[in-house]
Design a protein around this motif. Structure first.
Motif, PDB file in Angstrom:
ATOM      1  N   TYR A 212      51.208  31.063 -54.431  1.00 17.08           N
ATOM      2  CA  TYR A 212      50.736  30.033 -53.552  1.00 17.08           C
ATOM      3  C   TYR A 212      52.054  29.285 -53.088  1.00 17.08           C
ATOM      4  O   TYR A 212      51.993  28.824 -52.038  1.00 17.08           O
ATOM      5  CB  TYR A 212      50.047  29.156 -54.484  1.00 17.08           C
ATOM      6  CG  TYR A 212      49.865  27.753 -53.746  1.00 17.08           C
ATOM      7  CD1 TYR A 212      48.655  27.625 -53.047  1.00 17.08           C
ATOM      8  CD2 TYR A 212      50.394  26.423 -53.893  1.00 17.08           C
ATOM      9  CE1 TYR A 212      48.268  26.422 -52.236  1.00 17.08           C
ATOM     10  CE2 TYR A 212      49.905  25.288 -53.524  1.00 17.08           C
ATOM     11  CZ  TYR A 212      48.903  25.391 -52.673  1.00 17.08           C
ATOM     12  OH  TYR A 212      48.658  24.168 -51.917  1.00 17.08           O
ATOM     13  N   PHE A 213      53.152  29.464 -54.064  1.00 19.37           N
ATOM     14  CA  PHE A 213      54.497  28.774 -53.668  1.00 19.37           C
ATOM     15  C   PHE A 213      55.231  29.660 -52.740  1.00 19.37           C
ATOM     16  O   PHE A 213      55.912  29.031 -52.157  1.00 19.37           O
ATOM     17  CB  PHE A 213      55.198  28.793 -55.010  1.00 19.37           C
ATOM     18  CG  PHE A 213      54.515  27.439 -55.899  1.00 19.37           C
ATOM     19  CD1 PHE A 213      54.655  26.266 -55.868  1.00 19.37           C
ATOM     20  CD2 PHE A 213      53.955  27.973 -57.208  1.00 19.37           C
ATOM     21  CE1 PHE A 213      54.081  25.283 -56.600  1.00 19.37           C
ATOM     22  CE2 PHE A 213      53.404  27.137 -58.002  1.00 19.37           C
ATOM     23  CZ  PHE A 213      53.255  25.753 -57.556  1.00 19.37           C
ATOM     24  N   ILE A 214      55.032  30.831 -52.484  1.00 17.77           N
ATOM     25  CA  ILE A 214      55.930  31.633 -51.696  1.00 17.77           C
ATOM     26  C   ILE A 214      55.825  31.200 -50.267  1.00 17.77           C
ATOM     27  O   ILE A 214      56.875  30.791 -49.648  1.00 17.77           O
ATOM     28  CB  ILE A 214      55.391  33.186 -51.873  1.00 17.77           C
ATOM     29  CG1 ILE A 214      55.919  33.840 -53.174  1.00 17.77           C
ATOM     30  CG2 ILE A 214      56.143  33.941 -50.619  1.00 17.77           C
ATOM     31  CD1 ILE A 214      55.369  35.223 -53.185  1.00 17.77           C
ATOM     32  N   PRO A 215      54.810  31.146 -49.451  1.00 14.75           N
ATOM     33  CA  PRO A 215      54.695  30.600 -48.205  1.00 14.75           C
ATOM     34  C   PRO A 215      55.114  29.170 -48.004  1.00 14.75           C
ATOM     35  O   PRO A 215      55.856  28.598 -47.244  1.00 14.75           O
ATOM     36  CB  PRO A 215      53.208  30.680 -47.811  1.00 14.75           C
ATOM     37  CG  PRO A 215      52.527  30.665 -49.082  1.00 14.75           C
ATOM     38  CD  PRO A 215      53.335  31.480 -49.988  1.00 14.75           C
ATOM     39  N   ILE A 216      54.978  28.074 -49.306  1.00 16.17           N
ATOM     40  CA  ILE A 216      55.617  26.897 -49.273  1.00 16.17           C
ATOM     41  C   ILE A 216      56.974  27.013 -49.349  1.00 16.17           C
ATOM     42  O   ILE A 216      57.595  26.048 -48.623  1.00 16.17           O
ATOM     43  CB  ILE A 216      55.198  26.241 -50.420  1.00 16.17           C
ATOM     44  CG1 ILE A 216      53.418  26.029 -50.419  1.00 16.17           C
ATOM     45  CG2 ILE A 216      55.872  24.854 -50.725  1.00 16.17           C
ATOM     46  CD1 ILE A 216      53.021  25.234 -51.646  1.00 16.17           C
TER      47      ILE A 216
ATOM     48  N   ASP B 130      51.264  40.936 -49.074  1.00 21.01           N
ATOM     49  CA  ASP B 130      51.874  40.926 -50.467  1.00 21.01           C
ATOM     50  C   ASP B 130      51.545  39.859 -51.412  1.00 21.01           C
ATOM     51  O   ASP B 130      51.014  40.122 -52.399  1.00 21.01           O
ATOM     52  CB  ASP B 130      53.326  40.823 -50.236  1.00 21.01           C
ATOM     53  CG  ASP B 130      54.061  42.117 -49.559  1.00 21.01           C
ATOM     54  OD1 ASP B 130      54.974  41.785 -49.071  1.00 21.01           O
ATOM     55  OD2 ASP B 130      53.137  43.061 -49.516  1.00 21.01           O
ATOM     56  N   THR B 131      51.204  38.757 -50.763  1.00 26.56           N
ATOM     57  CA  THR B 131      50.507  37.609 -51.576  1.00 26.56           C
ATOM     58  C   THR B 131      49.178  37.968 -51.941  1.00 26.56           C
ATOM     59  O   THR B 131      48.731  37.873 -53.232  1.00 26.56           O
ATOM     60  CB  THR B 131      50.274  36.365 -50.607  1.00 26.56           C
ATOM     61  OG1 THR B 131      51.699  36.065 -50.309  1.00 26.56           O
ATOM     62  CG2 THR B 131      49.741  35.149 -51.636  1.00 26.56           C
TER      63      THR B 131
ATOM     64  N   GLY C 126      46.848  29.250 -49.847  1.00 29.56           N
ATOM     65  CA  GLY C 126      45.536  28.984 -49.947  1.00 29.56           C
ATOM     66  C   GLY C 126      44.554  30.101 -50.699  1.00 29.56           C
ATOM     67  O   GLY C 126      43.649  29.701 -51.326  1.00 29.56           O
ATOM     68  N   ILE C 127      44.797  31.208 -49.916  1.00 29.16           N
ATOM     69  CA  ILE C 127      44.293  32.413 -50.391  1.00 29.16           C
ATOM     70  C   ILE C 127      44.211  32.560 -52.062  1.00 29.16           C
ATOM     71  O   ILE C 127      43.289  33.063 -52.607  1.00 29.16           O
ATOM     72  CB  ILE C 127      44.765  33.777 -49.898  1.00 29.16           C
ATOM     73  CG1 ILE C 127      44.622  33.806 -48.433  1.00 29.16           C
ATOM     74  CG2 ILE C 127      44.120  35.023 -50.496  1.00 29.16           C
ATOM     75  CD1 ILE C 127      44.985  34.826 -47.700  1.00 29.16           C
ATOM     76  N   SER C 128      45.294  32.110 -52.549  1.00 27.04           N
ATOM     77  CA  SER C 128      45.505  32.304 -54.173  1.00 27.04           C
ATOM     78  C   SER C 128      44.433  31.257 -54.702  1.00 27.04           C
ATOM     79  O   SER C 128      44.003  31.857 -55.713  1.00 27.04           O
ATOM     80  CB  SER C 128      46.768  31.601 -54.453  1.00 27.04           C
ATOM     81  OG  SER C 128      47.097  31.900 -55.931  1.00 27.04           O
TER      82      SER C 128
END
Length: 383
Positions: free
Chosen positions: A46-50, A5-6, A106-108
């Motif tokens: 980027y913040f979602i997995p954080i 989804d990211t 980091g993909i972002s």
């Protein structure tokens, strides 16, 4: 953390990113630099997995600190030229590599770098760069051990897709630059033709008359020397008549130029609106008017159009000119989504200019904004 989804959401966000080369004089540059902040909304992925690893204080802290060099590289690239773009892009990729050791978000970072690569470089260079980034993604996946190969697979997809958007935007920017250059060349050619027309008009008007004046003056001088005063007086009278006729023709020509000056102003403002994808409809014609009216109307028109471009959301506008009972009525309306009008210096200045000419300025909100200028025209065109 599942990065599918990211990746997909980040790709959709970056599709709207608009870039420009380092053209300091380009009127869109300031606007585009403002919108650079808007496109950073993509960093939400980027913040979602954080968020899901918020209990790991060290990883979260390092991930957040890495935003500092990334943002620096992002804005650096946004205003960079092609020759220097390698530096901010390298900074973003280095930051993305380090960030990927701590978070799949980091993909972002890689997606932003991919867009800039596609925008600044040729298709061949971009593809080679995308392949190199893909190899780096697989290497990172091996080192970190993300599950199910989501990280490299979706990372490759987003870098290629967003990078191709960069290539497309680069081509669009090149086309826009060529169009601006063509418009500048057309404007320069029009100026040269206008100067040639003025020179030809002055030659046609004054060439013969000045020759006649010189000839009559010489003839009158000789007649005075010969003592033939009655005939000399007759030639002097003809000379005065030629001079008055020449002055009248010059005044008429200058009056025509002044009128064309306001028409040119309207044409330029119309072109500015159409460059911003606003459809323009013009009904009626400008009548001949005194110089003061020409200059003041030009300033009023310019202020109204600048307001429309700055504050409006119009996709279509209408100019309506009518001239009845020695009164000029000008109406400018558009189809903007409306809100209450707060009078600033611009609108107050238009009202003051209209009052100077003993006219009126009014506006109202209907299905858009509607501005009306009414001026009583003097019959004295030299006033």
């Amino acid at each position: 953390m599942n990065t599918q989804d990211t990746a997909n959401q980040s790709a959709q966000g970056m599709v709207h990113t608009d870039m420009t080369t380092n053209e300091n004089n380009h009127p869109e540059k300031a606007y585009k630099q403002k919108t650079a902040w808007v496109y950073l909304l993509n960093l939400i992925f980027y913040f979602i997995p954080i968020w899901f690893m918020r209990d790991d204080v060290m990883r979260v802290s390092i991930s957040l600190l890495l935003l500092i060099p990334f943002l620096y590289g992002y804005f650096w690239a946004y205003k960079s030229s092609q020759a220097k773009a390698i530096y901010p892009i390298s900074l973003m990729i280095s930051t993305a590599v380090i960030a990927s050791l701590f978070t799949s978000g980091g993909i972002s970072f890689f997606s932003f770098a991919g867009f800039f690569i596609g925008f600044f470089y040729s298709l061949r260079t971009s593809i080679i760069s995308f392949i190199a980034i893909s190899i780096g993604l697989w290497t990172l996946n091996y080192l970190v051990g993300y599950p199910a190969f989501y990280f490299p697979l979706y990372g490759m997809l987003i870098v290629f897709v967003v990078g191709l958007f960069g290539v497309v935007e680069h081509n669009n920017e090149r086309i826009r630059r060529q169009q601006r250059q063509s418009n500048d060349e057309i404007a320069s050619l029009a100026t040269a033709l206008e100067r040639e027309r003025i020179a030809r008009d002055l030659h046609d008007i004054m060439g013969h008359n000045l020759s006649s004046i010189a000839l009559k003056a010489q003839l009158a001088e000789k007649l005075v020397e010969a003592g033939n005063l009655p005939l000399a007086k007759e030639h002097l009278s003809q000379l005065a008549e030629i001079a008055r006729d020449s002055l009248s023709q010059i005044r008429q020509t200058v009056s025509d130029y002044k009128h064309k000056g306001l028409a040119d102003t309207l044409q330029q403002l119309t072109a500015s609106l159409r460059e911003q994808s606003i459809e323009v409809n013009v009904n009626g014609q400008l009548p001949e008017m005194p110089e003061l009216y020409e200059s003041q109307l030009g300033l009023m028109f310019t202020e109204l159009v600048n307001n429309m471009l700055k504050h409006g959301t119009a996709t279509e506008c209408w100019w309506q000119f009518s001239h009845q009972n020695n009164t000029l009525n000008v109406r400018l309306s558009d189809n903007s989504s409306t809100q209450a009008i707060v009078e600033g210096n611009g609108l107050k200045g238009i009202a003051e200019r209209a009052q100077l000419l003993k006219g009126a300025f009014n506006y109202q909100i209907t299905d858009g904004y509607q501005f009306t200028i009414s001026l009583p025209l003097s019959t004295d065109k030299d006033s």
